[in-house]
Design a protein around this motif. Structure first.
Motif, short mmCIF file in Angstrom:
data_model
loop_
_atom_site.label_atom_id
_atom_site.label_comp_id
_atom_site.label_asym_id
_atom_site.label_seq_id
_atom_site.Cartn_x
_atom_site.Cartn_y
_atom_site.Cartn_z
N ALA A 108 0.83 -1.21 0.00
CA ALA A 108 0.00 0.00 0.00
C ALA A 108 0.86 1.26 0.00
CB ALA A 108 -0.92 -0.01 1.22
N ALA A 109 1.99 1.25 0.77
CA ALA A 109 2.86 2.42 0.82
C ALA A 109 3.51 2.67 -0.52
CB ALA A 109 3.90 2.24 1.92
N ARG A 110 3.95 1.60 -1.15
CA ARG A 110 4.59 1.79 -2.45
C ARG A 110 3.58 2.30 -3.47
NH1 ARG A 110 9.61 2.80 -3.41
NH2 ARG A 110 10.44 0.88 -2.48
N GLN A 111 2.33 1.77 -3.42
CA GLN A 111 1.32 2.25 -4.36
C GLN A 111 0.99 3.71 -4.11
OE1 GLN A 111 -2.83 1.19 -4.00
NE2 GLN A 111 -2.90 0.56 -6.16
N LEU A 112 0.95 4.09 -2.82
CA LEU A 112 0.67 5.49 -2.50
C LEU A 112 1.76 6.39 -3.06
CD1 LEU A 112 -0.91 7.71 -1.11
CD2 LEU A 112 0.26 7.13 1.04
N GLN A 113 3.02 5.98 -2.92
CA GLN A 113 4.11 6.77 -3.49
C GLN A 113 3.91 6.95 -4.99
OE1 GLN A 113 7.77 4.76 -3.99
NE2 GLN A 113 8.98 6.61 -4.41
N GLN A 114 3.53 5.84 -5.67
CA GLN A 114 3.37 5.89 -7.12
C GLN A 114 2.18 6.75 -7.51
OE1 GLN A 114 3.09 1.71 -7.79
NE2 GLN A 114 5.33 1.38 -7.76
N ARG A 115 1.11 6.71 -6.73
CA ARG A 115 -0.05 7.55 -7.02
C ARG A 115 0.29 9.02 -6.86
NH1 ARG A 115 -4.16 5.77 -2.86
NH2 ARG A 115 -5.66 7.13 -3.97
N LEU A 116 1.07 9.32 -5.79
CA LEU A 116 1.49 10.71 -5.58
C LEU A 116 2.35 11.20 -6.75
CD1 LEU A 116 2.42 10.66 -1.78
CD2 LEU A 116 0.35 11.60 -2.84
N GLN A 117 3.23 10.35 -7.21
CA GLN A 117 4.09 10.75 -8.31
C GLN A 117 3.29 10.94 -9.60
OE1 GLN A 117 6.96 11.82 -7.92
NE2 GLN A 117 7.54 12.14 -10.07
N PHE A 118 2.22 10.08 -9.76
CA PHE A 118 1.35 10.26 -10.92
C PHE A 118 0.70 11.64 -10.90
CE2 PHE A 118 -3.18 10.14 -12.15
CZ PHE A 118 -3.02 10.07 -13.53
N MET A 119 0.19 12.03 -9.73
CA MET A 119 -0.45 13.33 -9.63
C MET A 119 0.55 14.47 -9.83
SD MET A 119 -3.60 12.94 -9.51
CE MET A 119 -3.95 14.70 -9.31
N HIS A 120 1.79 14.25 -9.41
CA HIS A 120 2.83 15.26 -9.64
C HIS A 120 3.08 15.45 -11.14
CE1 HIS A 120 6.48 17.62 -9.04
NE2 HIS A 120 7.12 16.80 -9.87
N GLU A 121 3.00 14.34 -11.91
CA GLU A 121 3.18 14.45 -13.36
C GLU A 121 2.00 15.16 -14.00
OE1 GLU A 121 5.88 13.71 -14.86
OE2 GLU A 121 6.87 12.75 -13.16
N VAL A 122 0.83 15.01 -13.40
CA VAL A 122 -0.37 15.68 -13.94
C VAL A 122 -0.37 17.16 -13.56
CG1 VAL A 122 -2.90 15.77 -13.78
CG2 VAL A 122 -1.73 13.56 -13.92
N ASP A 123 0.02 17.42 -12.31
CA ASP A 123 -0.06 18.78 -11.79
C ASP A 123 1.16 19.02 -10.90
OD1 ASP A 123 -0.59 21.18 -10.58
OD2 ASP A 123 -2.58 20.64 -9.85
N ARG A 124 2.07 19.89 -11.33
CA ARG A 124 3.33 20.11 -10.61
C ARG A 124 3.13 20.76 -9.25
NH1 ARG A 124 7.60 17.16 -12.64
NH2 ARG A 124 7.11 16.79 -14.83
#
Length: 856
Positions: A677-693
């Motif tokens: 779950a922690a690794r997926q959360l990190q990846q989700r956060l990074q996805f949103m960073h790519e969408v919106d800086r």
């Protein structure tokens, strides 16, 4: 008095000095400038009865010049003409010409900056460019400018480049005297001999005596060691009884020096073995033969290490010519040079000024006492090097002579008044309240004299305490070793007994000179002249006052770490090699580890008691990679030395967290307790960073760089990697979001996607730029368009799977797949999975997560 070449230019010199404040006189060796010029100026109207101060670079030259001028006046020295040098002074109330050494001038200027009793200061042999001569001229120029407009200055030399000096002295006129020298026949050798210098010198001396059956000889050697060895070898030659051999160097008594330069008795021949002391300023009576080894020993200071070492270097051309000229003072002469004509052409024209090579701590202390913190405020022929000035200031601050602003402290003023090197002056001042002032004077004198211990071809023990014992015993005041019943000898006394039994003896003449010097300092400090009765084991403490940067801690037997950070070692094992702490008073500054020549032990208790202001206490909280844990220690440090280390009971929590973060940064994020779950959360956060800086960067690189921001608040009470198992990593990552981002995360970057079949399928954010939805193709029937996330901006990358969960198509355009690709894939899937449902119109078909959809 009218047959010397200088007489021809004296009227010109008198004329220029009557009209100008300053002048430069260049006169060849033997012209008579040293003894004729002061007498010629004695009755000049502008002098108005004031004194003439003439500086000589050496004590011997000062005494000799004063005596000769007094004899020309038919007087004894101390009447009209007198002298003042270290350890010796002969002046009186009627003295008008005072010949002084350069250090004496500095003291006079500090006591009376205007030099009100003097009308002119003469700098003789200025080409030698000693540190005190350069300093004296700089101070006199400022005094002349600010305090005493009628003070005159005269610079004299034989080999000086006069124009720069004249420009420095406000475009002073230059007077030149060509002088008169007798011809000197010069012999060279084909190349420098491979044999030891002493052997080559003795062989050349013997040859010169054979070829020149009459005339005295002056032999130039680098230092006292070579002089002693040549003297010993000459004694082995069994020279004729009429041949007298005399050493001549600065550490001899004035009587011994006078004997060396005086004429040989009738029917006798003299060989004078001299250092560069005989190069200028004086005439060694009777000499018409010179043997020159072509080497000189000079001190060179290293700002990098803070140490001075003696270095043997080739002489300059000017020095070589001065030495050769010694043979032509009284008549035709001959000179043997122990180098080739080819080497002669490569000699440097002039020696480097001492200002550029010396330890500048004495200079900077004198300038501070003068009221000048910045040397650039004065006029110099060669400005003091900035690196050496910085090193000197740091030492003076460490000794307490300068405050943080670089101004002289009260302690520094007392140090400056002693006229010693600042290290030794500080030692003396610190020793007095401890009742060790007398011993400090003895140690200072010992360090300034050649070694009082000597042995046949062996190097004496480095222990300074042995020399102190030897000095006291030679003076008849040493206590016998305490070896009575029931008591053991004191450490230094036992070492001394063993040392002397090992074949070393005491140089009584050197001891006598040391005692005289020590008594002079005792008088200056108003201490009793009686021998110090204190034990010699305080020697190390006193040396520590003088050399705090050379306090040394044992690393292994014979090897030490200095408080300055440098390494040091004994060339041979000796008792001091086993000491835990010592002070190195003399080092050679060679290589990575300097060799220790003189030292004494000091105890940790003495350091803690007397150097508390130098000892730094630090609380060290660091990451221990081997233990994979934070280590908290309390340390006492003296410069580079670690004196003590103990556990730190209550380290600063922030420091502990910082050290743990350092360990995590070194090892990487892999040491954190990553759940799925922690690794997926990190990846989700990074996805949103790519969408919106505006969203936080959650890449591994960014997380490592920002550990202090997102992870540190969650490390309370943790000190090791093992403790990290208690860390809730998902909470730490979630705390990177503000309240709005927390609410939007599940909407724009959901963990799962509900597909037409009703299944909730996890989204894979491993590639934050292209999230993946891996789903069986049949579960997507009835969905015409590709699902989108990230505020509808990012289409999911669909991995359409067979019933066996194997990918059959990867697409981000589901509509195009249904229209163009599905029917080709259907044929294959229908053949492989005939029982499964494969409709002709997938966009209108019922999705299913079973073999076939349930009946409607």
């Amino acid at each position: 008095m009218n047959n010397l070449p200088i007489e021809q230019v004296l009227p010109e010199l008198q004329h220029h000095l009557a009209k100008n404040a300053n002048a430069v006189l260049v006169a060849a060796p033997g012209a008579g400038k040293t003894t004729r010029v002061p007498l010629a100026l004695l009755n000049e109207p502008w002098l108005a009865g004031r004194r003439i101060l003439m500086l000589e670079p050496r004590r011997l030259a000062a005494r000799t010049a004063a005596r000769y001028m007094a004899s020309l006046l038919g007087e004894q020295v101390g009447e009209t003409v007198g002298y003042r040098v270290r350890q010796d002074s002969k002046t009186g109330p009627n003295t008008r010409i005072e010949v002084i050494t350069e250090g004496v001038l500095t003291r006079m200027l500090q006591e009376d900056p205007a030099l009100e009793q003097a009308g002119i200061v003469i700098f003789d042999e200025f080409h030698e460019r000693s540190l005190h001569a350069d300093l004296g001229l700089a101070l006199c120029l400022q005094s002349q400018e600010l305090l005493s407009g009628d003070l005159k200055l005269l610079v004299m030399s034989a080999t000086l480049e006069a124009e720069p000096v004249a420009a420095l002295m406000n475009d002073a006129p230059i007077i030149r005297s060509e002088g008169r020298a007798y011809p000197v026949e010069t012999h060279y050798i084909s190349r420098r001999p491979d044999e030891r210098l002493e052997s080559a010198a003795v062989r050349t001396i013997a040859e010169a005596m054979r070829q020149e059956p009459s005339g005295d000889m002056l032999v130039f050697l680098p230092g006292t060691g070579e002089i002693r060895r040549v003297q010993e070898r000459l004694s082995e030659l069994r020279l004729d009884a009429s041949v007298q051999v005399h050493p001549l160097h600065g550490s001899l008594t004035s009587e011994e020096q006078d004997e060396a330069i005086s004429p040989a008795p009738a029917g006798h021949r003299k060989i004078v073995l001299a250092t560069s002391i005989a190069e200028t300023s004086l005439t060694v009576e009777g000499v018409r033969i010179v043997v020159d080894c072509g080497l000189s020993r000079i001190p060179r200071f290293s700002p990098r290490t803070g140490m001075t070492r003696l270095e043997t270097v080739p002489v300059s051309r000017a020095s070589a010519d001065q030495r050769r000229g010694r043979a032509g003072r009284l008549g035709p002469g001959v000179c043997w040079r122990l180098w080739s004509e080819q080497e002669d052409r490569r000699l440097a024209e002039r020696s480097s000024p001492e200002m550029l090579e010396a330890d500048l701590a004495p200079l900077m202390l004198e300038l501070a006492a003068w009221g000048t913190a910045d040397p650039t405020e004065l006029r110099w022929l060669d400005p003091p090097p900035a690196a050496a000035c910085g090193q000197a200031r740091e030492l003076l601050r460490r000794l307490g002579a300068l405050d943080g602003r670089g101004a002289l402290t009260a302690h520094g003023r007392r140090m400056a008044g002693l006229g010693l090197h600042p290290r030794l002056a500080h030692m003396m001042v610190q020793a007095i309240p401890l009742g060790l002032g007398g011993m400090a004077c003895e140690i200072a004198a010992l360090l300034g004299e050649r070694d009082v211990l000597k042995g046949a071809g062996a190097t004496p023990d480095a222990d300074v305490r042995l020399r102190l014992e030897a000095l006291r015993k030679a003076a008849g005041s040493g206590r016998p070793p305490r070896q009575g019943a029931g008591s053991a000898p004191a450490p230094a006394e036992a070492a001394a007994a063993a040392h002397f039994a090992g074949g070393f003896s005491v140089d009584t003449a050197a001891c006598r000179r040391v005692r005289q010097e020590a008594d002079r300092w005792k008088q200056a400090l108003q201490l009793p002249l009686r021998a110090d009765a204190s034990g010699v084991d305080a020697c190390g403490l006193l040396l520590a006052f003088a050399y705090p940067d050379r306090i040394a801690q044992s690393r292994s037997t014979g090897r030490f770490l200095l408080s300055s950070g440098r390494g040091a070692m004994f060339a041979t094992l000796q008792p001091l090699a086993a000491e835990p702490y010592l002070v190195a008073a003399e080092l050679d500054d060679q290589g990575a580890e300097s060799r220790i020549h003189l030292a004494a032990p000091v105890t940790l208790a003495e350091l803690e008691q007397h150097f508390s202001s130098h000892i730094e206490q630090e609380e060290l909280v660091v990451w221990d990679r081997a233990a994979q844990a934070v280590r908290a220690r309390k340390r006492l440090r003296f410069g580079a030395l670690l004196l003590k280390e103990t556990p730190l009971a209550k380290p600063d929590p922030e420091a502990v967290a910082g050290a743990l973060l350092q360990g995590i940064a070194e090892e990487g994020l892999r040491v954190l307790p990553w759940s799925k779950a922690a690794r997926q959360l990190q990846q989700r956060l990074q996805f949103m960073h790519e969408v919106d800086r505006e969203w936080p960067n959650a890449s591994d690189e960014a997380l490592i760089a920002g550990l202090a921001d997102w992870l540190a608040p969650h490390l309370s009470g943790m000190k090791s990697f093992a403790d990290l198992t208690r860390l809730h990593l998902s909470d730490a990552l979630a705390d990177m979001l503000d309240w709005k981002q927390r609410r939007e995360l599940d909407e724009y970057a959901p963990t799962h996607m509900a597909v037409p079949s009703g299944s909730r399928v996890a989204i894979d954010y491993t590639d934050p730029c292209s999230p993946v939805l891996a789903v069986r193709l049949q579960e997507m029937f009835g969905l015409a368009q590709t699902p989108r996330i990230g505020r509808g901006h990012v289409p999911l990358t669909l991995h359409l799977l067979s019933p066996a969960m194997r990918p059959v198509q990867v697409t981000q355009d589901l509509s195009n797949f249904w229209k163009n690709t599905y029917f080709e894939i259907k044929k294959d899937l229908k053949g492989r999975y005939p029982k499964h449902y494969w409709p002709d119109d997938p966009t209108a078909a019922q999705p299913t997560n079973r073999v076939r959809p349930k009946p409607q």
